[in-house]
Design an enzyme around this catalytic site. Structure first.
Site, short mmCIF file in Angstrom:
data_model
loop_
_atom_site.label_atom_id
_atom_site.label_comp_id
_atom_site.label_asym_id
_atom_site.label_seq_id
_atom_site.Cartn_x
_atom_site.Cartn_y
_atom_site.Cartn_z
N HIS A 170 0.82 -1.25 0.13
CA HIS A 170 -0.35 -0.02 0.22
C HIS A 170 -0.05 1.42 -0.05
CE1 HIS A 170 -2.81 -2.85 1.90
NE2 HIS A 170 -2.69 -3.65 0.69
C1 LIG Z 1 -0.79 -8.86 -1.25
C2 LIG Z 1 -1.26 -8.30 -1.51
C3 LIG Z 1 -2.47 -8.25 -0.89
C4 LIG Z 1 -3.22 -7.19 -1.46
N1 LIG Z 1 -4.31 -6.65 -0.73
C5 LIG Z 1 -5.34 -5.70 -1.06
C6 LIG Z 1 -6.26 -5.10 -0.33
O1 LIG Z 1 -7.19 -6.17 0.82
N2 LIG Z 1 -7.21 -3.96 0.02
C7 LIG Z 1 -6.57 -3.53 -0.78
O2 LIG Z 1 -7.03 -2.47 -0.79
N3 LIG Z 1 -5.01 -3.18 -1.22
C8 LIG Z 1 -4.58 -4.46 -1.95
N4 LIG Z 1 -2.55 -4.60 -2.79
C9 LIG Z 1 -2.72 -3.43 -3.08
C10 LIG Z 1 -3.75 -3.46 -4.51
O3 LIG Z 1 -3.44 -4.39 -5.08
C11 LIG Z 1 -3.14 -2.29 -5.46
O4 LIG Z 1 -3.41 -1.21 -4.50
C12 LIG Z 1 -3.74 -1.95 -6.24
O5 LIG Z 1 -3.75 -3.54 -7.24
C13 LIG Z 1 -3.46 -1.29 -7.74
O6 LIG Z 1 -4.38 -1.07 -9.05
P1 LIG Z 1 -3.35 -0.35 -9.61
O7 LIG Z 1 -4.44 -0.17 -11.40
O8 LIG Z 1 -2.55 1.06 -9.40
O9 LIG Z 1 -1.43 -1.09 -9.91
P2 LIG Z 1 -1.59 -3.03 -10.26
O10 LIG Z 1 -3.08 -3.78 -10.29
O11 LIG Z 1 -0.61 -3.07 -9.89
O12 LIG Z 1 -1.58 -2.41 -12.43
C14 LIG Z 1 -0.46 -1.79 -12.98
C15 LIG Z 1 -0.19 -2.68 -13.98
O13 LIG Z 1 0.32 -1.47 -14.57
C16 LIG Z 1 1.52 -2.86 -14.77
N5 LIG Z 1 2.51 -2.00 -15.60
C17 LIG Z 1 3.65 -0.85 -14.57
N6 LIG Z 1 4.72 -0.49 -15.38
C18 LIG Z 1 5.18 -0.07 -16.22
C19 LIG Z 1 4.91 -0.01 -17.95
N7 LIG Z 1 5.85 0.54 -17.97
N8 LIG Z 1 5.06 -0.41 -19.41
C20 LIG Z 1 3.73 -1.46 -18.78
N9 LIG Z 1 2.90 -1.70 -17.97
C21 LIG Z 1 3.74 -1.36 -16.92
C22 LIG Z 1 1.75 -3.53 -14.01
O14 LIG Z 1 2.58 -4.80 -14.96
C23 LIG Z 1 0.93 -3.90 -13.59
O15 LIG Z 1 -0.35 -5.04 -14.21
C24 LIG Z 1 -2.79 -5.81 -2.02
C25 LIG Z 1 -1.46 -6.06 -2.82
C26 LIG Z 1 -0.07 -6.95 -2.90
C27 LIG Z 1 0.41 -6.84 -3.53
#
Ligand SMILES: Cc1cc2nc3c(=O)[nH]c(=O)nc-3n(C[C@H](O)[C@H](O)[C@H](O)COP(=O)(O)OP(=O)(O)OC[C@H]3O[C@@H](n4cnc5c(N)ncnc54)[C@H](O)[C@@H]3O)c2cc1C
Ligand code: SF4
Lengths: 592, 232
Positions: free
Chosen positions: A519
């Site tokens: 987080h």
């Molecule tokens: C083990 C674990 C448990 C969690 N549990 C919770 C929970 O219970 N509740 C909660 O609220 N949150 C939880 N989280 C946090 C949650 O996963 C994230 O807040 C959420 O996934 C964020 O979404 P996002 O779209 O910002 O990023 P992400 O879902 O991570 O997506 C980002 C994507 O961008 C891609 N990317 C990055 N850089 C590049 C690039 N240069 N070019 C192309 N693609 C790229 C990545 O490969 C990834 O697929 C948890 C996280 C983990 C790891």
């Protein structure tokens, strides 16, 4: 894919990216989503029983970012030399379709409304001098009332299970009495309670706190979301946090959004496409598209677009902004620039209670989002006046399914040995008869905690790594200690035979070797003043108006809650304003 | 009934995830076959003889035999570690391994240039050299058990280096890999007879507790099952 120009490019196929891509295709735009990792399909690699494998899963990081290609460097103090985060431990970013949204746990909160205007609220209640020197306390620039429809929408898409407190001002259930009012019920009833959580519920109530069921994006029953995709009921399989869900019960972009999005001919997903940077025009006021590396052919590709969405996860968002030259990098000495400013995380410590040998806690039974919590010491729900710190922590039993390798490596806890004689005895007792309680708290922003580019280390593509300068500060350590102190009476009321309280120690430094949470927040924060924020209240870059930066990177400080509910609501909020305002008249939606 | 192990593995792999797997998976044939395989002695592919003896002794000290059951060596932890050495993990392909490599504060994490397989090779050689110097030419595995334990404690406390490897780093690598071997699916060579899981009461790959969410403090009644369908 033959078009060299599309309407919109979305970087990253996680939660934020998938929401934006869905909304923009609904608005009629042609959208290309670029994801650096592989395609990921539950039916293929998330199936039973092959995905039910702790070694390949959480231990060898099947679904996480492979650091061999790119990582970050970390140091605690600005005068220290940062070193690479070589092995995954403290946080576990995702890679591949779904991002961390495929392997998250599913605790699905809204926001504590006070947190959205934390500076204003703290100053109003305790005066300006209450804010410690060096703390960059700020407001989001958006209110709960404005965001409420988007929290509601996200819950319906995620198929969230929970129990309300009030709906439209009327008491509607035994949910969290500190939670803000809702316009509608949760789509699904609250998840069942494991034994540990039910013990916590009655003990916390006995002590006078206000326990509630954690809102979970784990489906408590069969569900079809507004996009027409289906979820099955969660069976508490325990392979939740860190895994994909073979039951299709845990919300993920892969299960809840992409099946609908993939049907749309205006949408194209390109995997193995690592975005190197957003391309800007000569005066750096407009993005022209992106450059990405096709990891299959090892060729660089230029793709043009009118609109670029950076949704690559919190710190990747900041990294891409710095690599692209969007906005002014933060300079902690001069206190100028905004990109990298207000980098925050989350405090978390775990306490353990041991029960009698007759009580089995069956720690392997669990769902990532399920549990029982109290909010009595979160946000501004208690009087900080005599305490002298800002922030707070929810406290909970969130038994997500404890598996044996992690348990064994973590050790039996207390003063027990971590190997050799006496280890097995203690491990058996801990695994069969104990439970854990977390204080999962806020983390404030500080002037000397920030993100910038590392001067020494680079990724596999020759670009400088992102550098994190991060440490725990006195305010947050004292907050954690105070809240953990409130756990003790709960444990006693449970009738524990013994217990250990986990808390941050005075002067404790951030340890990259121990998993805390994923987080991470801030670094590209939202706000109302371009001098102290990177994006405006619609998550639009102040500097490059056809770039929107979506994710927890927008949080001015780390909140006690898990971030994804807020990330999803902000994504729908930004998308709504892009659709209703920006697309009609592209340009800055707020005048700087 | 005895099936040559390579055929058997292919057969199992072919069945995994298919409907017929469920018809055969729980069959006693599999339990017997896996049982007989586990009692055959494993020939290490990466570690040499001296390293192998070291590893067997160290695993058994870290996770010893007692009233709860056999030690980690008998449960196949050394076999597990040997097999891991030829995976992307063993080769360090899951880690950021670009230089410069500098020493730093421990809380900034692993900063050596060595992937696990090289770390083991260097540290075991250095550990045995140290033992030879201090114990009249003996190697670690030849020491009496209490001496082995005492030495592992010295490594754990980390006041010395084993070649380029701080002793504490080596000890922690060994401890973690040993426990991984004891508690991972038997697919990887350890956890023989599912004894690690049985010890903790962990049901393995069952992963369905729809009817067991809250037992009000009673133990879960079923024993473990592995990915291949082995039960205990
Ligand atoms: C083990 C674990 C448990 C969690 N549990 C919770 C929970 O219970 N509740 C909660 O609220 N949150 C939880 N989280 C946090 C949650 O996963 C994230 O807040 C959420 O996934 C964020 O979404 P996002 O779209 O910002 O990023 P992400 O879902 O991570 O997506 C980002 C994507 O961008 C891609 N990317 C990055 N850089 C590049 C690039 N240069 N070019 C192309 N693609 C790229 C990545 O490969 C990834 O697929 C948890 C996280 C983990 C790891
Ligand atoms: S615990 Fe439930 S939601 Fe989580 S992976 Fe298992 S079935 Fe899916």
């Amino acid at each position: 894919m033959c078009a060299k120009k599309v309407d919109a490019i979305v970087i990253g196929a996680g939660w934020a990216g998938s929401i934006l891509a869905k909304e923009l295709t609904e608005a009629g735009l042609s959208v290309v989503m670029l994801e650096r990792g592989d395609e990921r399909a539950t039916a293929v690699e998330g199936d039973y029983p092959t995905s039910i494998d702790e070694l390949r899963g959480a231990i060898r990081h099947r679904l996480f970012q492979n650091l061999s290609q790119s990582t970050v460097t970390i140091r605690n103090m600005p005068d220290q030399e940062a070193l690479p985060y070589r092995r995954l431990a403290a946080f576990l970013p995702g890679e591949g379709v779904g991002g961390a949204g495929l392997h998250w746990s599913g605790v699905h909160f809204r926001v504590a409304p006070d947190d959205l205007a934390l500076r204003t609220n703290v100053v109003a209640r305790y005066g300006k001098n209450f804010i410690p020197e060096g703390m960059n306390l700020q407001d989001y620039g958006v209110t709960y009332e404005e965001l409420e429809p988007f929290f509601d929408k996200a819950e319906k898409v995620f198929g969230t299970s929970g129990e309300p407190y009030t709906i439209k001002g009327k008491i509607a259930g035994n949910g969290n009495r500190f939670a803000p009012d809702r316009s509608d019920a949760f789509p699904l009833p609250a998840m069942g309670e494991v034994y540990s959580a039910s013990l916590f519920r009655s003990a916390a109530a006995n002590v006078g706190y206000h326990p509630y069921a954690l809102p979970a994006a784990n489906a408590s029953a069969q569900y079809t979301n507004p996009y027409g995709v289906q979820m099955g009921p969660c069976n508490f399989c325990g392979y939740c946090s860190g895994y994909d869900c073979y039951m299709y019960s845990k919300a993920s972009p892969n299960v809840n959004i992409l099946p609908a999005l993939r049907q749309d001919p205006k949408f194209t997903l390109i995997t193995k496409a690592h975005v190197l940077k957003v391309n800007l025009d000569a005066d750096k006021k407009k993005a022209t598209g992106v450059s990405y590396l096709d990891l299959r052919t090892k060729k660089q590709v230029e793709l043009d677009a009118d609109l670029v969405i950076i949704s690559a996860f919190q710190f990747h968002n900041v990294h891409l902004m710095l690599l692209s030259g969007i906005g002014q990098p933060y300079d902690p000495q001069q206190n100028t620039g905004t990109v990298g400013r207000n980098f925050v995380y989350q405090t978390i410590t775990t306490s353990r209670a041991w029960l009698s040998p007759k009580q089995y806690t069956n720690l392997f039974v669990g769902a990532g989002g399920a549990g029982v919590a109290i909010d009595d010491f979160n946000s501004m729900n208690f009087d900080h006046g005599p305490l002298g710190f800002v922030g707070g922590s929810p406290v909970w039993v969130n038994q997500a399914g404890v598996k044996p390798i992690a348990a064994a490596i973590g050790g039996p806890g207390g003063k027990a040995p971590t190997w050799g004689e006496g280890y097995k005895d203690a491990m058996v007792d801990t695994y069969r008869h104990s439970l854990t309680i977390d204080a999962h708290g806020s983390n404030m922003a500080y002037r000397d905690v920030y993100l910038d580019l590392d001067p020494t280390y680079s990724n596999a593509y020759g670009q400088p790594l992102l550098r994190m300068t991060f440490n725990w500060k006195d305010n947050d350590i004292r907050m954690n200690q105070y809240v953990v102190g409130k756990i003790e009476p709960i444990i006693k009321a449970m009738g524990a035979t013994r217990y250990s309280l986990g808390m941050l120690k005075d002067g404790e430094v951030f340890d990259t070797r121990r998993y805390q949470t994923t987080h991470l927040g801030g670094g590209a924060i939202m706000g109302t003043d371009p001098k102290t924020s990177c994006v405006n209240r619609y998550l639009q870059s102040w500097d490059v108006s056809n770039v929107f930066v979506i994710g927890a990177s927008a949080f001015p400080q780390g909140m006690g809650y898990n971030p994804t509910g807020m990330v999803a609501a902000l994504a729908y909020w930004a998308a709504y304003h892009i659709r209703t305002t920006y697309l009609k008249n592209p340009g800055p939606m707020v005048q700087a | 009934m005895k099936i040559p192990s390579s055929t058997r593995r292919n057969f199992t792999a072919g069945l995994l995830g298919s409907a017929s797997f469920w018809m055969y998976g729980g069959h006693k044939v599999w339990a017997d076959a896996l049982q007989s395989e586990s009692t055959q002695s494993y020939k290490p592919k990466y570690f040499n003889h001296e390293e192998w003896l070291f590893l067997n002794a160290a695993c058994a000290r870290i996770f010893p035999a007692d009233a709860h059951g056999p030690d980690a060596a008998l449960l196949g932890a050394p076999e597990f570690i040997d097999r891991q050495m030829d995976t992307p993990y063993g080769h360090g392909e899951l880690w950021y391994m670009s230089g410069p490599f500098k020493e730093g504060a421990p809380n900034l994490g692993y900063q050596l240039s060595l992937p696990p397989r090289d770390l083991y090779r260097q540290a075991i050689a250095a550990a045995n050299a140290y033992v030879r110097d201090h114990h009249q030419g003996q190697t670690f595995s030849q020491l009496a058990i209490p001496e082995q334990i005492a030495l592992l404690k010295v490594f754990e406390q980390g006041k010395m280096a084993l070649g380029a490897v701080p002793a504490h780093t080596f000890f922690e690598q060994l401890r973690q890999n040993t426990l991984e071997g004891v508690f991972s699916d038997p697919l990887y060579g350890g956890n023989k007879g599912l004894a690690g899981w049985t010890l903790l009461g962990f049901p393995g790959a069952r992963a369905d507790f729809m009817d067991w969410v809250n037992q009000k403090g009673a133990p879960y009644p079923f024993g473990p099952v592995s990915i291949s369908g082995e039960t205990a």
